[in-house]
Design a protein around this motif. Structure first.
Motif, PDB file in Angstrom:
ATOM      1  N   CYS B 124      -7.825  -6.632   7.515  1.00 58.80           N
ATOM      2  CA  CYS B 124      -7.711  -6.042   6.191  1.00 58.80           C
ATOM      3  C   CYS B 124      -8.444  -6.952   5.220  1.00 58.80           C
ATOM      4  O   CYS B 124      -8.344  -8.170   5.308  1.00 58.80           O
ATOM      5  N   CYS B 140      -0.003 -11.089   0.529  1.00 58.22           N
ATOM      6  CA  CYS B 140       0.412  -9.704   0.765  1.00 58.22           C
ATOM      7  C   CYS B 140       1.414  -9.706   1.906  1.00 58.22           C
ATOM      8  O   CYS B 140       1.653 -10.739   2.529  1.00 58.22           O
ATOM      9  N   CYS B 149       2.074  -4.741  -0.336  1.00 59.99           N
ATOM     10  CA  CYS B 149       0.838  -4.386   0.357  1.00 59.99           C
ATOM     11  C   CYS B 149      -0.133  -3.927  -0.722  1.00 59.99           C
ATOM     12  O   CYS B 149       0.145  -2.986  -1.450  1.00 59.99           O
ATOM     13  N   CYS B 158       2.570  -2.371   6.427  1.00 61.97           N
ATOM     14  CA  CYS B 158       1.206  -2.888   6.342  1.00 61.97           C
ATOM     15  C   CYS B 158       0.256  -1.912   7.026  1.00 61.97           C
ATOM     16  O   CYS B 158       0.562  -1.374   8.085  1.00 61.97           O
ATOM     17  N   TRP B 159      -0.899  -1.710   6.404  1.00 62.37           N
ATOM     18  CA  TRP B 159      -1.874  -0.736   6.906  1.00 62.37           C
ATOM     19  C   TRP B 159      -3.115  -1.415   7.461  1.00 62.37           C
ATOM     20  O   TRP B 159      -4.194  -0.812   7.518  1.00 62.37           O
TER      21      TRP B 159
HETATM   22  S1  SF4 Z   1      -2.652  -3.476   4.639  1.00 64.03           S
HETATM   23 FE1  SF4 Z   1      -1.467  -4.304   2.942  1.00 64.03          FE
HETATM   24  S2  SF4 Z   1       0.035  -5.692   3.845  1.00 64.03           S
HETATM   25 FE2  SF4 Z   1      -1.484  -5.201   5.397  1.00 64.03          FE
HETATM   26  S3  SF4 Z   1      -2.900  -6.878   5.309  1.00 64.03           S
HETATM   27 FE3  SF4 Z   1      -3.697  -5.292   3.952  1.00 64.03          FE
HETATM   28  S4  SF4 Z   1      -2.837  -5.709   1.952  1.00 64.03           S
HETATM   29 FE4  SF4 Z   1      -1.744  -6.929   3.415  1.00 64.03          FE
END
Ligand code: SF4
Ligand SMILES: Cc1cc2nc3c(=O)[nH]c(=O)nc-3n(C[C@H](O)[C@H](O)[C@H](O)COP(=O)(O)OP(=O)(O)OC[C@H]3O[C@@H](n4cnc5c(N)ncnc54)[C@H](O)[C@@H]3O)c2cc1C
Lengths: 846, 327
Positions: B124, B140, B149, B158-159
């Protein structure tokens, strides 16, 4: 109307020109030959010592704690926990170095550490030195900083709309740093006489230099009270000045700056930097050598790269495509500090007239402060963005008038040996030859507009663009009457010739240039010459490796020093051989009688003969550029001893379904005046193609702009080598490079610049090639896949087949540029002054 | 990026010892294969295992053999370069061989292993950043449990994105994964190794060791992989389509697996696309229709390179092209 320029002069009688310098010799011995660089073997075998390779006994490592907020006041800084960490030896904060500095005298707006106001994520606040780098980093994490958040200014539009909070308390007003408004000739008349007028809006996103070497410095304040700093800088002289200013009362003559070989600079190491000053101060504080080596992320924070620029261009042309009027606006996003920004602003309006004759020209430029890493000079400094606009717009004009874009350009060429509407003096001008080369090489006439389909279903297109660039700025960065470049030369009875010069080799080969030129004049092997550069204790001042100035300026200085040395030795030898001194020739390591080549001696013997007669032999040479024709305020940016020219044809293959494209081949011709070494020149040309393609296809200083619970997060999107996308070797196309030589009387042996110019036409040529392939316009750089796709979609849906900024008030900020400075063009009988300019009071020279 | 944090380095000589050490140290321990994912992550302080267990000296992980029934069994420690130049792979698993070749660069393939690639951490652009950068956004959820997130601030999960090139095609081919745990071995289907969560993206226990990957025997199926990225080297996939079709003798599709990598936290099945394919022949019309049906499941988020909407829009085109490659 045909353009009649009373300043056009017939090419000068070239017999006495420098490139002819010693006719007795006949052929040139070294100049133009593909000799290896003087430092090539050390470089390729990995033995060159870069700044980060240096170590000293008892050396400390320094780390900077940087702002995590885009815009804030510093309420309180508590370093007590950090100070208590074992291994920590020194801590500095803003109050230890209260004097501001900056590269330009008009914008002394940076601090080595921010005393009370941080302006972007990455602005330095605290410096900590420790016995280990990790300890210094850990200690930084223990510092407590109390921020008072200020509203973030994130873009040109935000800066134009919000006078408060101000980033700086100087400038035009609010967050407007500079406003320029220059009018040459009669615009109204120019547009009245135009048969066709069009207006376009362009956006050029910022991008950065991405040198392989991350900045590093080692500072040592010795027990005798002298400070030495080794640093990866392109401008040791300017760093020297900044150090003397901030470290006052330490006198300048106790400061020694040594520029280490730069692992790439491209303009990114041309400013004096906070980490350099902190390392010096830290060494004074701790009494130990202090090293700082920036991480890749920190190099992104240093930035000083390409300004994001919004541009509005209105052009008027005759039926045949001759430019009668150009009205050009640029809006620059300067980031958090001034840096070279004042010059950058002027440069967005300077060089349009040097490629094509523009009869009447109006330029308005505005630079804004925003909470981003500061912008500055990157290869092509300030001229790249307007070149993109101009070359794409000309392509559109050609399309509107149904004229071949190559012909349109050829028809508009600025004449050689002429003065432009904005008073730039053009010398040699080989753009016609450049265009002809790439047109022929690429099969332009046969292949353009054919929309050939590859077996993968991609559509081929060809695009053309041209450009020009300066061979060094005509004026120094700080006002003074001294030379821009100095060389000292020493001849020794061992036969050794040592050249001392303040210039800095950033990989472009400037050390070698000194060797080749001196070798040619003295008739000795350039690889036998000792070149000592970039050391403020040992070498005479050269302003630095920026603005493509080094070959022309140090070259001329070196030539003068070498010719003086040659004269001394010639006199000595003449006396010994009992012949007139004019008959003495220097070639192939020998000094001999032109009329009886067997009578003579080795160079070493000749030096001995002369030394016995006149004593120790040392000479100096220096160079100051010719006086500019421009006398109006702002006319200092743009003049140069000479201008290089480039033309390119770029081939693209576009996938019409996705917008993805590749660049399989590029043809580039560059008028370099005279190639001192064609192999090295071609390296610069191909490097420019590579860097230009990166800018065209993918590179951008993108920012993350998010808000959460009232807090705005605004910082560089991904400061890493993996995610700041820059082309790899795979994306590097096949290049056909033509070196065009139209010697210029102001260059050593006729040489002009090559380091920056060939980058400029790449981006517009890619945009034009995409249009040729799929019939859509991307008026934004980078021309990324998504934008090509969006334009194709618009086309498929019957909308304007274009991707780019809006030309109305939604896209263009409302800025009052005030009254213009009005300057009559040379062909209106102007003399280079502005007729409505208030008398300037003469400032005392420093 | 910083230097590596300090850690203890273990070099077990067999799988049993490796698992034992991992179990002993629990959350403190991590395996390392080629280290091309783990070490950069440690330098960014994403993971700071005090105990690093090297798999280099575990011989059973380095084997590669064609089983009697024609299946190909690959040890987890086999490097990507070895696979790339293994003639049997090129001859019988062209789609998979292509996926392997698409991973990163020759240098990283020299070090990187197939096991490590299958277990690659999710990615990410708010997470794969220096420590200082993440300080500036207050971190995050993936690195700090009580943080938000940034991609979907209202979301409880988390995405982060599944970014391995081999996973979509391994899942599509229904390859089998062998895991060694404290209680012995178990074998699962590729799909079952993963779950839709950017943090807990694997179903296996932390100490479970991936030992072998078994590819189906060559037969009436054909698989393909198509990768979307900005540059044809280095870059992780921002979309990776793994497709595998099983054909009857007359060319009718009997079974279809289409997985989308880079478009979610696991290799997502394009279910509608699969349904459309089964029972039909792979005509141009069917390809276009099946491709178009992949627009919906392509759950692109603004946390990778390239524009989020564009990625969604080109997903159907890439699915169609991947299907065409199965002809
Ligand atoms: S999707 Fe959200 S929680 Fe997951 S790494 Fe990215 S910012 Fe962080
Ligand atoms: C610049 C760069 C570009 C990259 N580009 C790509 C790309 O385009 N496509 C792509 O797919 N990947 C890419 N990668 C990621 C990586 O290089 C590959 O995925 C590689 O295959 C990982 O293998 P490794 O052996 O190095 O894994 P390691 O880093 O050693 O391990 C990865 C993870 O798996 C665990 N692990 C490893 N082996 C086992 C095992 N046998 N049992 C249990 N756990 C194990 C480790 O603990 C760790 O968590 C890139 C990496 C970099 C640095």
């Amino acid at each position: 109307m045909a353009l009649e320029n009373p300043n056009t002069v017939s090419p000068k009688d070239r017999d006495d020109a420098p490139w002819q310098h010693d006719k007795k010799k006949g052929e040139l011995e070294h100049i133009g030959k593909p000799i290896r660089k003087v430092d090539a073997r050390s470089k390729v075998s990995g033995l060159t010592q870069f700044a980060d390779d240096l170590t000293m006994p008892r050396m400390l490592h320094m780390k900077l704690l940087r702002s995590t907020m885009a815009h804030a006041e510093l309420a309180h800084i508590d370093t007590s926990k950090a100070a208590a960490l074992p291994g920590v030896k020194g801590i500095l904060t803003g109050k230890d170095m209260p004097t501001p500095f900056g590269i330009l005298p008009v914008s002394q707006d940076e601090h080595a550490l921010c005393p009370d106001h941080v302006r972007f994520v990455g602005d330095p606040i605290v410096a900590i030195a420790a016995t280990e780098e990790e300890t210094a980093w850990d200690a930084c994490r223990l510092v407590e900083v109390d921020y008072r958040e200020l509203r973030t200014i994130g873009s040109i539009q935000e800066a134009a709309a919000n006078d408060e909070p101000r980033l700086h308390d100087y400038g035009v007003r609010g967050n407007v740093h500079r406003l320029e408004n220059l009018e040459f000739g009669d615009l109204e008349d120019g547009f009245k006489r135009a048969d066709h007028i069009r207006e376009d809006t362009f956006w050029f996103e910022g991008n950065t230099h991405l040198p392989m070497e991350q900045h590093a410095s080692l500072a040592h304040f010795d027990k005798d009270g002298k400070l030495t700093i080794w640093s990866s800088t392109q401008t040791p002289h300017y760093l020297h000045r900044a150090l003397a200013r901030v470290l006052h009362p330490l006198p300048a003559n106790r400061i020694r700056v040594i520029a280490t070989p730069n692992g790439g600079g491209f303009g990114g190491k041309s400013d004096p930097f906070n980490h350099e000053i902190c390392a010096a101060k830290m060494s004074m504080l701790t009494g130990r050598p202090v090293k700082v080596a920036l991480t890749r992320e920190e190099v992104f924070w240093c930035h000083r790269g390409r300004h994001p620029v919004l541009m509005r261009s209105k052009i008027g042309v005759s039926k045949t495509g001759r430019i009668t009027a150009l009205d050009f606006h640029s809006f620059l996003d300067g980031g958090a500090y001034g840096s070279y920004g004042t010059a950058s602003t002027f440069y967005t309006g300077a060089l349009q007239t040097v490629t094509y004759a523009v009869e009447n020209y109006h330029f308005r430029g505005a630079r804004f402060f925003t909470n981003k890493a500061p912008c500055g000079p990157k290869r092509g400094h300030g001229t790249v963005q307007p070149r993109f606009a101009m070359e794409v717009q000309l392509d559109k004009v050609a399309c509107d008038l149904n004229i071949d874009p190559a012909k349109l350009r050829l028809d508009n060429l600025a004449p050689r040996e002429s003065v432009t509407a904005n008073y730039l003096r053009i010398g040699s001008m080989g753009l016609a030859a450049c265009i002809e080369k790439v047109v022929e090489g690429s099969g332009w006439n046969e292949r353009r507009g054919k929309k050939e389909v590859t077996k993968e279903g991609r559509i081929r297109g060809l695009g053309i663009a041209c450009s020009s660039y300066l061979s060094g700025a005509g004026l120094p960065i700080y006002w003074n009457g001294m030379p821009h470049s100095g060389v000292q030369l020493q001849l020794d009875r061992s036969g050794l010739c040592t050249v001392f010069c303040g210039s800095t080799d950033i990989g472009q080969g400037s050390d070698s240039v000194l060797g080749w030129i001196v070798g040619e004049v003295l008739g000795i092997n350039p690889l036998d010459i000792k070149v000592v550069t970039a050391d403020t204790d040992l070498t005479p001042v050269d302003l630095g490796s920026y603005s493509s100035r080094v070959t022309v300026m140090t070259g001329n200085a070196a030539m003068q020093a070498a010719e003086r040395a040659r004269d001394i030795v010639a006199k000595g030898v003449a006396k010994k051989l009992e012949i007139p001194a004019v008959r003495v020739v220097f070639a192939e390591g020998r000094v001999f009688d032109a009329e009886d080549p067997d009578t003579g001696m080795t160079f070493q013997e000749a030096v001995g003969v002369a030394e016995a007669q006149v004593g120790t032999i040392g000479t100096v040479g220096s160079y100051t550029p010719p006086k500019s024709a421009a006398k109006f305020r702002g006319g200092g940016v743009g003049p140069s001893p000479s201008y290089s020219y480039s033309a390119t044809v770029v081939e693209v293959e576009v996938d019409p379904e996705t917008g993805i494209y590749s660049v399989p081949k590029v043809w580039m011709a560059h008028d370099i005046g005279r190639a001192l070494n064609a192999a090295v020149a071609m390296g610069q040309i191909e490097g420019s193609i590579y860097m230009g393609l990166g800018e065209a296809m993918m590179e951008e200083m993108a920012y993350r702009d998010r808000s959460h619970k009232g807090k705005r997060v605004f910082l560089h999107k991904i400061p890493s080598m993996l995610e700041y996308k820059s082309p790899s070797a795979l994306e590097m196309p096949d290049c056909v490079t033509y070196v065009v030589e139209e010697p210029d009387k102001n260059g050593p042996f006729g040489a002009k610049e090559v380091g920056q110019g060939p980058l400029l036409p790449i981006m517009p040529a890619v945009a034009n090639a995409v249009f040729d392939a799929v019939g859509v316009r991307v008026d934004e750089n980078p021309i990324s896949f998504e934008k090509v796709f969006a334009a194709i979609q618009a086309k498929n849906e019957g909308k304007d087949p274009r991707y780019g900024p809006a030309g109305d008030e939604t896209g263009i900020p409302d800025v009052n540029f005030g009254e213009s400075l009005k300057i009559k063009t040379p062909w209106q009988g102007g003399d280079g002054t502005a007729w409505n300019e208030p008398k300037r009071t003469k400032k005392a020279k420093k | 990026m910083l230097r590596l944090p300090p850690f203890t380095y273990h070099t077990p000589k067999n799988a049993v010892d490796a698992v034992r050490i991992a179990k002993e140290y629990g959350r403190e321990a991590m395996y390392v294969a080629g280290g091309t994912d783990l070490y950069p992550n440690m330098k960014r302080r994403h993971q700071t295992p005090a105990q690093v267990i090297s798999l280099r000296d575990v011989p059973e992980l380095h084997s590669m053999e064609v089983l009697e029934d024609g299946r190909l069994q690959i040890g987890a420690m086999v490097t990507l370069t070895t696979l790339e130049f293994y003639p049997h792979l090129k001859a019988h698993y062209a789609g998979f061989a292509h996926a392997v070749r698409e991973i990163s660069t020759p240098l990283l393939r020299n070090m990187g292993t197939i096991g490590g690639n299958l277990l690659l951490d999710t990615r990410c652009s708010y997470y794969d950043q220096s420590h200082e950068w993440r300080e500036s956004i207050d971190f995050c959820m993936k690195s700090k449990a009580d943080a938000i997130c940034w991609v979907a601030p209202g979301s409880p999960r988390c995405w982060a994105v599944q970014s391995s090139d081999s996973v979509p095609i391994i899942c599509a081919m229904e390859a089998e994964i062998e895991l060694a745990g404290v209680d012995g071995m178990r074998t699962i289907k590729g799909d079952d190794l993963y779950q839709d969560d950017g943090i807990q993206y694997l179903t296996k226990k932390p100490e479970e060791l991936l030992t072998k990957i078994t590819l189906p025997a060559p037969g009436n199926w054909k698989a393909s992989y198509l990768k979307l990225r900005r540059r044809d080297t280095y870059d992780f996939p921002v979309l990776g389509v793994g497709a595998c079709l099983w054909f009857a003798a007359d060319g009718t599709i009997e079974k279809a697996n289409v997985r989308l990598g880079g478009a979610g936290s696991y290799a997502m099945p394009a279910t509608k696309t699969e349904e459309l394919l089964v029972g039909k022949k792979l005509t141009d019309e069917l390809i276009a229709e099946a491709g178009a049906a992949a627009m919906k499941p392509a759950r692109t988020m603004d946390n990778t390179d390239l524009d989020v909407y564009w990625r969604k829009k080109v997903a159907p085109i890439y699915v169609a092209r991947a299907l065409k490659a199965c002809r």
